[in-house]
Design an enzyme around this catalytic site. Structure first.
Site, PDB file in Angstrom:
ATOM      1  N   ASP A  20       0.848  -1.168   0.000  1.00 11.81           N
ATOM      2  CA  ASP A  20       0.000   0.000   0.000  1.00 11.81           C
ATOM      3  C   ASP A  20       0.890   1.226   0.000  1.00 11.81           C
ATOM      4  O   ASP A  20       1.724   1.409   0.883  1.00 11.81           O
ATOM      5  CB  ASP A  20      -0.879  -0.034   1.265  1.00 11.81           C
ATOM      6  CG  ASP A  20      -2.010   0.956   1.169  1.00 11.81           C
ATOM      7  OD1 ASP A  20      -2.117   1.625   0.119  1.00 11.81           O
ATOM      8  OD2 ASP A  20      -2.756   1.076   2.143  1.00 11.81           O
ATOM      9  N   TYR A  57      -1.260  10.214  -2.885  1.00 11.21           N
ATOM     10  CA  TYR A  57      -1.462  11.455  -3.621  1.00 11.21           C
ATOM     11  C   TYR A  57      -0.434  12.505  -3.199  1.00 11.21           C
ATOM     12  O   TYR A  57       0.092  13.244  -3.996  1.00 11.21           O
ATOM     13  CB  TYR A  57      -2.857  11.997  -3.371  1.00 11.21           C
ATOM     14  CG  TYR A  57      -3.934  11.299  -4.161  1.00 11.21           C
ATOM     15  CD1 TYR A  57      -4.787  12.006  -4.973  1.00 11.21           C
ATOM     16  CD2 TYR A  57      -4.084   9.923  -4.093  1.00 11.21           C
ATOM     17  CE1 TYR A  57      -5.781  11.381  -5.708  1.00 11.21           C
ATOM     18  CE2 TYR A  57      -5.071   9.289  -4.823  1.00 11.21           C
ATOM     19  CZ  TYR A  57      -5.917  10.020  -5.617  1.00 11.21           C
ATOM     20  OH  TYR A  57      -6.880   9.387  -6.339  1.00 11.21           O
ATOM     21  N   ARG A 101      -1.815  14.859   9.779  1.00  5.76           N
ATOM     22  CA  ARG A 101      -2.781  14.043  10.514  1.00  5.76           C
ATOM     23  C   ARG A 101      -2.641  14.246  12.017  1.00  5.76           C
ATOM     24  O   ARG A 101      -3.604  14.151  12.770  1.00  5.76           O
ATOM     25  CB  ARG A 101      -2.607  12.559  10.185  1.00  5.76           C
ATOM     26  CG  ARG A 101      -3.012  12.245   8.752  1.00  5.76           C
ATOM     27  CD  ARG A 101      -2.857  10.789   8.433  1.00  5.76           C
ATOM     28  NE  ARG A 101      -2.773  10.612   6.977  1.00  5.76           N
ATOM     29  CZ  ARG A 101      -2.798   9.430   6.364  1.00  5.76           C
ATOM     30  NH1 ARG A 101      -2.899   8.333   7.075  1.00  5.76           N
ATOM     31  NH2 ARG A 101      -2.707   9.365   5.068  1.00  5.76           N
ATOM     32  N   GLU A 121      -2.557   0.404  -4.657  1.00  3.59           N
ATOM     33  CA  GLU A 121      -2.435  -0.831  -3.892  1.00  3.59           C
ATOM     34  C   GLU A 121      -2.143  -2.001  -4.807  1.00  3.59           C
ATOM     35  O   GLU A 121      -2.676  -2.070  -5.918  1.00  3.59           O
ATOM     36  CB  GLU A 121      -3.753  -1.165  -3.211  1.00  3.59           C
ATOM     37  CG  GLU A 121      -4.040  -0.452  -1.934  1.00  3.59           C
ATOM     38  CD  GLU A 121      -5.420  -0.885  -1.493  1.00  3.59           C
ATOM     39  OE1 GLU A 121      -5.484  -1.586  -0.468  1.00  3.59           O
ATOM     40  OE2 GLU A 121      -6.390  -0.574  -2.176  1.00  3.59           O
TER      41      GLU A 121
END
Length: 838
Positions: free
Chosen positions: A18, A23, A101, A162
DNA sequence: ACGGTTGGAACT
DNA sequence: TAGTTCCAA
């Protein structure tokens, strides 16, 4: 729902890879393209480590910013996010860097909200083309990664970022040849693996992991997993080196577990799931974390069965689950609760469909047919471009066009929302045709939508309806059978075009009704309605149908064959996926060949292609058109035409032309299709013998070389009556001597004769069966074996062709030479391009 | 009256 | 098959 394999002794080694913050990362790569290489070399590591992603418009500022960062390393770790359409509330976030995040920035926040939570966040916009988000950068970046990952085993591209790998063979081989226990040095990256169930709190984690990886007394399965972990670590490093992307991975005994594991330690880490840890992993896992259970099914498990963790599922018998959710889903649930999943890694590097869509939320909803047409044209343009690219690079043809729309309808009474039916039809290549068909599909849908709703409408003005989403997609993509040749494909395309036109015509005439603006325009590309042309079509139709059926019935097989056999065919197995490596002769070969058929290409095709060529310099198809029509009409022309409802194609229905068209049906064939077919074929042939090169090298070569093509030489020699047996640069390992055409032509002529005598035509297989027309099966079998190449046609064959075609071919023999002009990028790109000239 | 765009697949 | 629906990233 994938069928689970019952046995739990699964010793496969499956990896799920993954890409981290995909992006965001790609923006970094995007920038790299526009930096002077030396500077990029120096800056990229910083970009990468920072997850800093200056958009093109911010480039200059960002460079300075990064330089500042270098002087003040403590500023590293800058929060970033990617947004699209930032005009409204700062745009929607589609990717958030790990730094951001930490500030609580989340996907599906608006840019403005993110700024509130994290004022220093850098927002970067997704590129926009044709008024909609353009994801090509990301697709291509994903392809780069897949091409690397596919080196070690069967590879399935699960999404844009992925991949699943089946490393069973590689791991077993490694265990035999170089088992970890005998390795002196274990890769640092592998030592950083997380091994579920291994106590990581202890002292030296790396030592613990090393011991686990190298244990000589380990379970066989664990040994294989260890090998898998080493292989994956190596792959991830390779990905980082070659693309500067980081990715995370899970290594386990099946896809489901690997997928779970890859998400457990991000970014840039890998996680191993030993068999002994499966239960410990699954039992406490919230049910909704499982793939396929994130939606309604998962909710149902929670609310209906009170299942909140995977472990909770264990108490239900298989029968109970089947009774509740059906035989398949029930069994599947029972199995996955125990960590069992027989889901296979498919071995597919390419997408099964292409789509282009856009939403028009709220106030932006489309209220007029004209605006719908406008947007459909934009969407179709992008789709067509991608289809051409697919054909060019992978020799694949899509067969179905589908339109989806979302609509609302507010009126006096309640229902504000109704389902807009999706519509599909056979796909015809060529931007204008796709646009036509799409609009007709829409109008058929709209008519149905309004009829079911019970509304009388004005022509093109909305009476209360609005379109909030449009999407057009192409599916049923099949590889062109490798045994076929360009001529065959030409006729196939014709057959397809003709056939589909008929179908869509009848459908649209039936359904489009008064709403249809273009009437029978859907047929305007239909040309081979002439008796002889039809005969040709149907002849080929037999072959075509057969080939189609074959590739359909064994699509999995053909895919894996395509991939695996690429080895012998082409030096690098990844070529099939990563784009064909063109060499010098290839670069001009298709071009020259296509000139034959293109001399009468109509304006809209010229326009269409010249436009594409601006953006796709590496495609041989588009390059060719760009070469031919360097100064062709602006794209505005067609757009305007379409917007006002005037088809760029002749508005006269071909049906109307049938009676008097005579042999003239032939010249109006779709040149686009022919051209593409040939190009793809030639690329295939030539590329198979070419050693792989760096992509950039290819591009440079391509743009330089403009020699004489073999096909061109052939036709030249034709004109001077000397027959040339073409040597395919030794590359075509085609063993069966390909017959010259004369016999086939004789049969064709016989066919004409027969037809003119009023005997029934041979129909394509499926129709023939249905209609139970008389036919000689021997004849069919013969024709099925046709196999020839354009450049192997006996010159005398030319005389057999309809005069119009002959004329075209002869005209084409005089090659159009064009001054070579290097493709220029955008001005900003040019500005940042290294001055080193090559 | 919206996170948007894209892709895969099961079911009917 | 065509069309719908669900799921996921």
């Amino acid at each position: 729902m994938p069928v689970a394999r019952p046995e739990s002794s699964d010793t496969r080694i499956i990896a799920h890879i993954d890409m981290d913050c995909f992006y965001v990362q790609d923006e970094v790569i995007h920038i790299r393209k526009y930096l002077p290489s030396e500077l990029a070399e120096e800056l990229m590591p910083m970009f990468t480590s920072l997850h800093l992603i200056p958009s093109l418009t911010l480039l200059t500022r960002s460079i300075f910013f990064v330089v500042e960062q270098r002087r003040q390393p403590h500023l590293r770790g800058f929060p970033t996010a990617v947004v699209q359409y930032n005009s409204w509330k700062g745009g929607g976030l589609i990717a958030v860097s790990y730094e951001a995040r930490k500030f609580g920035v989340k996907r599906s926040m608006r840019g403005d909200e993110a700024k509130k939570v994290c004022p220093q966040i850098q927002l970067v916009q997704v590129p926009v083309a044709r008024g909609k988000a353009d994801l090509n950068n990301y697709r291509n970046a994903g392809s780069e990664v897949v091409s690397i990952l596919a080196r070690k085993g069967r590879c399935e591209r699960a999404s844009i970022d992925e991949v699943y790998l089946d490393l069973t063979d590689a791991a077993e081989t490694m265990l035999v040849e170089t088992p970890p226990e005998r390795l002196d040095v274990i890769d640092e990256e592998a030592l950083k693996s997380h091994v579920l169930g291994l106590d990581e709190d202890g002292g030296d984690i790396k030592e613990t992991v090393r011991n686990w990886l190298c244990r000589s007394d380990a379970d066989h399965r664990d040994k294989l997993l260890a090998c898998g972990a080493l292989i994956v670590a190596e792959l991830r490093i390779q990905v980082l080196k070659e693309t500067e992307f980081t990715c995370s991975a899970g290594i386990a005994h099946n896809k489901m577990l690997a997928k779970l594991a890859s998400a457990m330690n991000k970014p840039a880490q890998q996680t191993v799931v030993p068999f002994s840890s499966v239960k410990g992993l699954l039992d406490p896992l919230p049910i909704k974390k499982m793939k396929q259970l994130g939606g309604k099914l998962g909710s149902s498990l929670q609310s209906d069965l009170g299942v909140n963790t995977v472990g909770d599922l264990l108490q239900f018998s298989e029968e109970k689950l089947q009774e509740r959710y059906g035989i398949n889903t029930g069994t599947w649930l029972w199995n996955i609760a125990r960590g069992i999943s027989g889901d296979e890694v498919e071995g597919r590097l390419l997408p099964k469909s292409h789509g282009s869509g856009k939403t028009f939320p709220g106030p932006q909803a489309l209220k007029t047919i004209a605006s719908v047409k406008h947007w459909l044209n934009e969407l179709c343009e992008e789709l067509s471009e991608r289809l051409l690219s697919d054909l060019d690079q992978h020799k694949r043809i899509a067969h179905t066009l589908t339109l989806h729309a979302r609509a609302y309808k507010h009126s006096s009474d309640s229902e504000s929302h109704r389902k807009f039916p999706s519509k599909s039809c056979p796909l015809r290549y060529g931007t204008a045709k796709i646009q036509e068909d799409a609009i007709n599909l829409f109008q058929a849908g709209l008519r149905e939508y309004l009829r079911l709703y019970g509304v009388k409408t004005l022509e093109s003005q909305s009476s209360g309806w609005g379109i909030t989403g449009l999407s057009i997609s192409a599916s049923k993509i099949v590889a062109i059978p490798s045994g076929t040749c360009s001529i065959t494909k030409f006729f196939q395309t014709q057959e397809q075009s003709c056939f589909s036109s008929k179908q869509s015509c009848s459908m649209l005439i039936q359904e489009a009704g008064p709403l249809s603006c273009s009437g029978t325009e859907g047929c305007s590309g239909l040309t081979l309605t002439e008796p002889e042309a039809q005969f040709l079509n149907e002849e080929i139709g037999i072959k075509h149908s057969k080939a189609h059926d074959e590739s359909c019935s064994s699509s999995k097989q053909s895919h894996s064959m395509l991939i695996q056999e690429a080895g012998p065919l082409s030096p690098s197995g990844t070529e099939v996926f990563s784009g064909l490596k063109l060499t010098e002769p290839q670069a001009e070969f298709p071009n020259a060949e296509s000139r034959t058929w293109h001399s009468k290409t109509n304006l809209c095709h010229q326009e269409e292609i010249s436009k594409t060529s601006k953006e796709q310099g590496t495609s041989s198809v588009t390059r060719f058109f760009h070469d031919l029509y360097p100064s062709s009409s602006s794209s505005k022309l067609q757009t305007d035409q379409v917007e006002y409802g005037t088809s760029p194609l002749p508005s006269t229905s071909n049906l109307d032309r049938i009676p008097d068209s005579g042999v003239e049906g032939f010249p109006s064939i779709d040149h686009m299709e022919i051209q593409k077919s040939f190009t793809a074929e030639d690329v295939r042939i030539k590329s198979s013998a070419v050693p792989s090169l760096e992509k950039r090298q290819q591009r440079q070569k391509i743009s330089k070389d403009k020699g004489t093509s073999s096909i061109l030489r052939f036709f030249q020699s034709c004109s001077s009556s000397s027959l040339v047996t073409e040597e395919k640069s030794g590359s075509t390992k085609n063993t069966e001597a390909s017959p010259f055409l004369a016999p086939e032509i004789l049969r064709l002529r016989a066919g004409f004769q027969t037809m003119q005598d009023g005997i029934h035509m041979l129909a394509p297989v499926e129709e023939a069966t249905i209609n139970s027309h008389e036919q000689s099966s021997g004849q069919i079998e013969q024709r099925e074996t046709w196999n020839y190449r354009i450049d192997e046609i006996d010159p005398s064959v030319m005389e057999e062709l309809p005069p119009e075609i002959q004329q075209e071919v002869w005209a084409w023999v005089r090659p159009h030479k064009r001054a070579h002009t290097a493709k220029q990028g955008s001005s900003i790109a040019h500005y940042f391009l290294p001055a080193k000239g090559s």
